[in-house]
Design a protein around this motif. Structure first.
Motif, PDB file in Angstrom:
ATOM      1  N   GLY A  71       0.810  -1.205   0.000  1.00 17.51           N
ATOM      2  CA  GLY A  71       0.000   0.000   0.000  1.00 17.51           C
ATOM      3  C   GLY A  71       0.845   1.257   0.000  1.00 17.51           C
ATOM      4  N   ASP A  72       0.568   2.188   0.937  1.00 17.42           N
ATOM      5  CA  ASP A  72       1.350   3.430   0.955  1.00 17.42           C
ATOM      6  C   ASP A  72       2.623   3.288   1.786  1.00 17.42           C
ATOM      7  OD1 ASP A  72       0.412   3.512   3.547  1.00 17.42           O
ATOM      8  OD2 ASP A  72      -0.211   5.606   3.473  1.00 17.42           O
ATOM      9  N   ALA A  73       2.983   2.041   2.134  1.00 15.46           N
ATOM     10  CA  ALA A  73       4.305   1.786   2.717  1.00 15.46           C
ATOM     11  C   ALA A  73       5.328   1.542   1.615  1.00 15.46           C
ATOM     12  CB  ALA A  73       4.256   0.573   3.642  1.00 15.46           C
ATOM     13  N   PHE A  74       4.862   1.541   0.386  1.00 14.09           N
ATOM     14  CA  PHE A  74       5.723   1.257  -0.767  1.00 14.09           C
ATOM     15  C   PHE A  74       6.806   2.321  -0.930  1.00 14.09           C
ATOM     16  CE2 PHE A  74       6.117   1.756  -5.527  1.00 14.09           C
ATOM     17  CZ  PHE A  74       6.912   0.634  -5.730  1.00 14.09           C
ATOM     18  N   ALA A  75       6.424   3.589  -0.784  1.00 10.37           N
ATOM     19  CA  ALA A  75       7.382   4.695  -0.929  1.00 10.37           C
ATOM     20  C   ALA A  75       7.331   5.544   0.334  1.00 10.37           C
ATOM     21  CB  ALA A  75       7.050   5.539  -2.155  1.00 10.37           C
ATOM     22  N   SER A  76       8.429   5.602   1.048  1.00 12.03           N
ATOM     23  CA  SER A  76       8.454   6.340   2.309  1.00 12.03           C
ATOM     24  C   SER A  76       8.530   7.845   2.058  1.00 12.03           C
ATOM     25  CB  SER A  76       9.655   5.895   3.143  1.00 12.03           C
ATOM     26  OG  SER A  76      10.854   6.169   2.454  1.00 12.03           O
ATOM     27  N   GLY A  77       8.189   8.605   3.109  1.00 14.21           N
ATOM     28  CA  GLY A  77       8.342  10.054   3.051  1.00 14.21           C
ATOM     29  C   GLY A  77       7.214  10.797   2.392  1.00 14.21           C
ATOM     30  N   GLY A  78       6.087  10.129   2.154  1.00 17.29           N
ATOM     31  CA  GLY A  78       4.954  10.807   1.530  1.00 17.29           C
ATOM     32  C   GLY A  78       4.189  11.665   2.522  1.00 17.29           C
ATOM     33  N   SER A  79       2.991  12.098   2.102  1.00 17.18           N
ATOM     34  CA  SER A  79       2.203  12.997   2.954  1.00 17.18           C
ATOM     35  C   SER A  79       1.767  12.300   4.237  1.00 17.18           C
ATOM     36  CB  SER A  79       0.977  13.500   2.189  1.00 17.18           C
ATOM     37  OG  SER A  79       0.215  12.416   1.680  1.00 17.18           O
ATOM     38  N   ALA A  80       1.677  10.962   4.214  1.00 15.31           N
ATOM     39  CA  ALA A  80       1.342  10.201   5.414  1.00 15.31           C
ATOM     40  C   ALA A  80       2.566   9.396   5.855  1.00 15.31           C
ATOM     41  CB  ALA A  80       0.158   9.278   5.155  1.00 15.31           C
ATOM     42  N   GLY A  81       3.699  10.047   5.889  1.00 16.02           N
ATOM     43  CA  GLY A  81       4.927   9.365   6.279  1.00 16.02           C
ATOM     44  C   GLY A  81       5.870  10.316   6.975  1.00 16.02           C
ATOM     45  N   TYR A  82       7.131   9.953   7.010  1.00 15.18           N
ATOM     46  CA  TYR A  82       8.128  10.759   7.702  1.00 15.18           C
ATOM     47  C   TYR A  82       8.927  11.591   6.706  1.00 15.18           C
ATOM     48  CZ  TYR A  82       6.834   8.002  11.731  1.00 15.18           C
ATOM     49  OH  TYR A  82       6.114   7.422  12.741  1.00 15.18           O
ATOM     50  N   ASP A  83       8.735  12.900   6.805  1.00 13.57           N
ATOM     51  CA  ASP A  83       9.409  13.861   5.933  1.00 13.57           C
ATOM     52  C   ASP A  83      10.860  14.010   6.384  1.00 13.57           C
ATOM     53  OD1 ASP A  83      10.344  15.995   4.491  1.00 13.57           O
ATOM     54  OD2 ASP A  83       8.939  17.462   5.324  1.00 13.57           O
ATOM     55  N   HIS A  84      11.787  13.497   5.573  1.00 15.52           N
ATOM     56  CA  HIS A  84      13.191  13.491   5.970  1.00 15.52           C
ATOM     57  C   HIS A  84      13.737  14.899   6.172  1.00 15.52           C
ATOM     58  CE1 HIS A  84      14.142   9.148   4.474  1.00 15.52           C
ATOM     59  NE2 HIS A  84      13.023   9.225   5.169  1.00 15.52           N
ATOM     60  N   LYS A  85      13.354  15.820   5.305  1.00 17.87           N
ATOM     61  CA  LYS A  85      13.859  17.184   5.456  1.00 17.87           C
ATOM     62  C   LYS A  85      13.262  17.836   6.692  1.00 17.87           C
ATOM     63  CE  LYS A  85      14.593  21.605   3.128  1.00 17.87           C
ATOM     64  NZ  LYS A  85      14.455  22.394   1.888  1.00 17.87           N
ATOM     65  N   GLY A  86      11.968  17.604   6.922  1.00 23.77           N
ATOM     66  CA  GLY A  86      11.330  18.166   8.104  1.00 23.77           C
ATOM     67  C   GLY A  86      11.941  17.629   9.388  1.00 23.77           C
ATOM     68  N   MET A  87      12.293  16.348   9.377  1.00 20.55           N
ATOM     69  CA  MET A  87      12.937  15.743  10.550  1.00 20.55           C
ATOM     70  C   MET A  87      14.417  16.111  10.614  1.00 20.55           C
ATOM     71  SD  MET A  87      11.355  11.893  10.291  1.00 20.55           S
ATOM     72  CE  MET A  87      12.179  11.272  11.761  1.00 20.55           C
ATOM     73  N   GLY A  88      14.972  16.482   9.467  1.00 18.00           N
ATOM     74  CA  GLY A  88      16.416  16.737   9.405  1.00 18.00           C
ATOM     75  C   GLY A  88      17.217  15.487   9.706  1.00 18.00           C
ATOM     76  N   ILE A  89      16.645  14.326   9.398  1.00 15.37           N
ATOM     77  CA  ILE A  89      17.188  13.086   9.923  1.00 15.37           C
ATOM     78  C   ILE A  89      18.531  12.709   9.308  1.00 15.37           C
ATOM     79  CG2 ILE A  89      15.999  11.533   8.309  1.00 15.37           C
ATOM     80  CD1 ILE A  89      16.518  11.036  12.118  1.00 15.37           C
ATOM     81  N   THR A  90      18.723  12.948   8.018  1.00 14.22           N
ATOM     82  CA  THR A  90      19.992  12.574   7.396  1.00 14.22           C
ATOM     83  C   THR A  90      21.138  13.407   7.978  1.00 14.22           C
ATOM     84  OG1 THR A  90      18.837  11.988   5.351  1.00 14.22           O
ATOM     85  CG2 THR A  90      21.213  12.307   5.211  1.00 14.22           C
ATOM     86  N   ALA A  91      20.915  14.707   8.088  1.00 21.06           N
ATOM     87  CA  ALA A  91      21.936  15.583   8.663  1.00 21.06           C
ATOM     88  C   ALA A  91      22.177  15.252  10.132  1.00 21.06           C
ATOM     89  CB  ALA A  91      21.520  17.044   8.514  1.00 21.06           C
ATOM     90  N   ARG A  92      21.120  14.979  10.868  1.00 14.49           N
ATOM     91  CA  ARG A  92      21.268  14.664  12.288  1.00 14.49           C
ATOM     92  C   ARG A  92      22.051  13.370  12.492  1.00 14.49           C
ATOM     93  NH1 ARG A  92      15.239  14.949  14.502  1.00 14.49           N
ATOM     94  NH2 ARG A  92      16.238  14.411  16.503  1.00 14.49           N
ATOM     95  N   GLY A  93      21.849  12.413  11.599  1.00 18.17           N
ATOM     96  CA  GLY A  93      22.611  11.177  11.683  1.00 18.17           C
ATOM     97  C   GLY A  93      24.088  11.421  11.448  1.00 18.17           C
ATOM     98  N   ALA A  94      24.390  12.212  10.413  1.00 18.88           N
ATOM     99  CA  ALA A  94      25.790  12.540  10.131  1.00 18.88           C
ATOM    100  C   ALA A  94      26.397  13.356  11.264  1.00 18.88           C
ATOM    101  CB  ALA A  94      25.890  13.309   8.812  1.00 18.88           C
ATOM    102  N   TRP A  95      25.571  14.168  11.917  1.00 12.20           N
ATOM    103  CA  TRP A  95      26.069  14.998  13.019  1.00 12.20           C
ATOM    104  C   TRP A  95      26.482  14.144  14.206  1.00 12.20           C
ATOM    105  CZ3 TRP A  95      27.539  19.623  11.876  1.00 12.20           C
ATOM    106  CH2 TRP A  95      27.900  20.523  12.887  1.00 12.20           C
ATOM    107  N   GLU A  96      25.892  12.960  14.365  1.00 15.48           N
ATOM    108  CA  GLU A  96      26.348  12.046  15.419  1.00 15.48           C
ATOM    109  C   GLU A  96      27.809  11.675  15.198  1.00 15.48           C
ATOM    110  OE1 GLU A  96      24.792  10.945  18.258  1.00 15.48           O
ATOM    111  OE2 GLU A  96      23.331  12.480  17.702  1.00 15.48           O
ATOM    112  N   SER A  97      28.186  11.471  13.936  1.00 15.31           N
ATOM    113  CA  SER A  97      29.592  11.187  13.626  1.00 15.31           C
ATOM    114  C   SER A  97      30.455  12.405  13.895  1.00 15.31           C
ATOM    115  CB  SER A  97      29.733  10.760  12.160  1.00 15.31           C
ATOM    116  OG  SER A  97      29.126   9.511  11.929  1.00 15.31           O
ATOM    117  N   VAL A  98      29.969  13.577  13.497  1.00 13.40           N
ATOM    118  CA  VAL A  98      30.724  14.815  13.716  1.00 13.40           C
ATOM    119  C   VAL A  98      30.969  15.029  15.207  1.00 13.40           C
ATOM    120  CG1 VAL A  98      30.601  17.342  13.575  1.00 13.40           C
ATOM    121  CG2 VAL A  98      29.978  15.943  11.591  1.00 13.40           C
TER     122      VAL A  98
END
Length: 755
Positions: free
Chosen positions: A83-110
């Protein structure tokens, strides 16, 4: 497919792009297995050669990051099981930019890199040069993760930003404004906030004038530079952090040509790794550096991981979104959960999902640091492991830019080990290898490990849908991955294979034994207390404490694999040993004797003096003396005596017969290669077995109320044999450095006392 329209109308072109994208996604689903009523359905005319596989998801990439809802629409029209789990980050999902999750993950390394350098990025100002702009997800989010960032330079495809002496507070607020401004560029930055001599410069200019402040910042004498040359100087700036949040490959190794890199558009900007002057590289974006460039930078003392380590949080978030939506799909089927309620529940769990994801980033970067700490002395072990991965896991050293046998020999001679980027690759391959082995075993079916499945999901789902989790179609994969991460993040990439080779056990038995050991000693609590000291004590002190935990778990795992318990369930093993071990731990200071007690007190005082709490100091100081804990508890079962009495006798035997000294000599043996390390482990275990057997014999013949007199009485009865063993050990003490043959003889002399 019809020809594309000949027009410059953006709306018409976008409509055609969307149509092509839908056509492509439909094509993928046409040949992908589906799940209907719990059964896998293979499409007509498809003949699989590798078994059923209905798992297909769409990951956002450059150009399609906003297409998640489109892909999910196609999935639902296709009646695809996700269903709508096929593609993540949609209107009913987790917005990566809104969460800043990719940058925050890299910041753990920093943060970890700087913590190891003695700097807290969240409280101390540090200088940064960056690739990207505030309108971008990774760069923009990254440059808002500390209010102490001194961003002195940055560039993207349009502009060059220079601020020779930034005000951290004012510049943070301005970056935040730009991040929140739709379609912002560096041209939108308020130049009144830029320090004297700085500015925003278009890359279209033929040359850019350099103020005295900029010349000093860059360390150049030229009064003007072409934009390409200016960017090259920015990349080579003496800054604390080089943050990559853009697109393109900007750094290569000295051994590579520009054509090797495969990014022609940036050939004029690219520099060599040896020219970099930054201390730390943070890779929020992909492919900013070649792998050989990372290795060369690390060999020069720079701190860097790899892009797939630093920016893994985005992929992890997508995976969790898919698995959460699958679970909630089961909930909608079996309860009155509505679509609106599901979407609201997803939104309320955003922060916890981010926490779970970032925890993985934290642990993975910590695992690499632990590997790096002893990389030079473990070069032989890593070399052996590389060869094993080539045979069993499809590793191609040339393709992964890992050193050849000749290069490893050269590093060994120089006293160098593998670098962080190389260790990251080994970490990845070890996880792939162990995961596949666990997935093919019955480990995911172990009732005790079902806790890992529950722990994977956010708390609201644990509270409401724990029973449904057993029906999750990917439950086996989730459990296998959780165990896999715990084993390798905590114990290192070579641990599982080493245990298999030393004991003859399979990967499933190793996973069970490790998990049993971890739970028996309640190690999660100790780890949490050590990690809670971030920025309070030196990172190396934390890693030394972590090393004590892994050494204990390594010993106990081997003990379990070598005993009959490897065929017993985890819950039974934990129930058999945990209570006795906890009692030993609590009473260790009064049980130790002789040199062991002295070493325990000295270690505890040392940890306490650097800021570790008294209880944790004693816990860490005692870990090395808890290695025989399972021997002692087992002796309790054999002798039917109280655990503290057995322990008192056990430690007194070690002190009275000089076994403690002999064990120290074994621990101090220098090893060359895998087999010598294995031989040392065998000697060590033999000595523990002997000490346990002697202690059991003493207790069976002794006085329960006077353990000290029991040991002395037993020694008096053994008379000649004890004297002979002590004489041999005394002669060895005065003979000089110990080696394997000598210590083997010593162990055999002690073994005679068991008769």
């Amino acid at each position: 497919v019809k020809d594309p329209p000949r027009t410059n109308d953006r709306n018409v072109l976008m409509e055609e792009v969307v149509n092509c994208y839908k056509f492509f996604i439909n094509g993928l689903l046409d040949v992908t297995d589906n799940v209907v009523d719990g059964n896998v359905i293979i499409p007509d005319a498809v003949r699989p050669t590798d078994g059923e596989d209905p798992y297909l998801v769409v990951a956002a990439d450059k150009g399609t990051a906003t297409f998640s809802d489109i892909a999910n629409g196609v999935s639902e029209d296709h009646e695809f099981w996700l269903g709508d789990a096929f593609a993540s980050g949609g209107s009913a999902g987790y917005d990566h930019k809104g969460m800043g999750i990719t940058a925050r993950g890299a910041w753990e390394s920093v943060k970890r890199h700087f913590r190891e350098l003695g700097t807290d990025t969240q409280t101390e100002t540090f200088t940064v040069a960056g690739i990207g702009d505030m309108g971008g997800d990774v760069f923009g989010n990254g440059m808002l993760l500390s209010k102490h960032i001194g961003l002195v330079a940055a560039f993207n495809h349009m502009h060059i930003f220079l601020d020779p002496d930034p005000d951290p507070k004012a510049s943070f607020e301005e970056r935040k404004r730009l991040f929140e401004l739709p379609r912002s560029t560096w041209a939108d930055y308020d130049t009144d906030l830029i320090s004297e001599g700085g500015g925003i410069f278009p890359r279209t200019e033929k040359s850019i004038p350099l103020s005295p402040q900029i010349r000093q910042l860059l360390g150049v004498s030229e009064e003007q530079l072409a934009p390409q040359e200016l960017i090259r100087y920015i990349l080579r700036m003496d800054v604390d952090l080089l943050w990559n949040g853009g697109i393109g490959t900007y750094v290569k190794s000295t051994t590579e040509t520009h054509s090797d890199v495969g990014d022609r558009s940036n050939d004029s900007l690219r520099v060599d790794a040896t020219e970099l002057s930054c201390k730390v590289i943070g890779e929020g974006g992909n492919l900013g550096f070649t792998q050989l460039a990372r290795v060369e930078f690390a060999q020069g003392g720079g701190r860097v991981n790899t892009d797939f380590i630093d920016n893994s949080a985005g992929v992890d978030t997508s995976d969790r979104e898919v698995n959460i939506k699958i679970l909630l799909g089961l909930a909608r089927r079996d309860s009155d959960l509505t679509g609106a309620q599901r979407d609201q529940l997803l939104a309320t769990m955003t922060d916890e999902v981010a926490h779970l994801v970032l925890r993985n980033n934290y642990l993975q970067s910590q695992a690499i640091s632990m590997m790096e700490l002893r990389a030079s002395e473990r070069i032989n072990e890593h070399h052996y492991f590389l060869k094993a991965l080539e045979k069993s896991a499809g590793l191609n050293r040339g393709l992964e830019f890992l050193p050849s046998d000749e290069e490893i020999l050269d590093r060994r001679k120089k006293g160098h080990g593998l670098t962080r980027p190389e260790l990251a690759v080994i970490l990845a391959y070890s996880k792939i290898s162990l995961y596949n082995a666990l997935l093919e075993s019955d480990v995911p079916e172990d009732p005790y490990l079902a806790k890992e499945l529950v722990r994977y999901f956010p708390a609201p789902l644990q509270e409401s849908y724990e029973q449904l989790m057993t029906q999750h179609p990917l439950r086996r994969e989730i459990i296998a991955n959780a165990i896999n991460n715990s084993v390798i993040n905590r114990m290192g990439p070579t641990f599982a294979r080493r245990m298999q080779e030393d004991t003859g056990a399979d990967a499933a038995a190793v996973a069970r034994a490790y998990t049993s050991a971890r739970e028996i000693f309640d190690m999660r609590v100790i780890w949490a207390e050590i990690e809670g000291l971030d920025n309070e004590i030196q990172a190396n002190a934390q890693y030394a404490m972590m090393t004590e935990t892994t050494q204990l778990l390594k010993h106990v795992t081997r003990w379990l694999l070598s005993s009959q318990t490897k065929t017993v369930s985890i819950s039974d093993v934990v129930a058999e040993f945990r209570e006795g071990v906890a009692k030993l731990f609590d009473h260790l200071p009064v049980l130790l004797a002789g040199s062991e007690l002295t070493r325990f007190k000295e270690a505890a005082e040392l940890y306490s003096s650097i800021g570790v709490g008294d209880r944790l100091s004693q816990r860490i100081a005692g870990l090395q003396f808890m290695r025989p804990a399972l021997d002692i508890v087992q002796a309790v079962n054999q002798t039917k005596q109280e655990v503290l009495h057995v322990a008192e006798v056990y430690f007194e035997v070690g002190a009275s017969l000089t076994i403690n000294w002999l064990r120290d000599q074994i621990e101090g043996l220098a090893v060359e290669g895998h087999w010598q390390a294995s031989a040392r482990g065998t000697l060590r275990q033999n000595l523990y077995d002997i000490q346990q057997e002697i202690a059991s014999n003493v207790i069976k013949r002794g006085n329960k109320k006077a353990p000290d007199r029991s040991v002395k009485r037993w020694m008096e009865k053994q008379g000649h044999q004890v004297a002979r063993a002590k004489q041999v050990l005394q002669e060895m003490k005065t003979a000089g450095p110990m080696d394997f043959p000598t210590l083997s003889v010593a162990v055999q002399e002690i073994r005679k006392l068991t008769h």
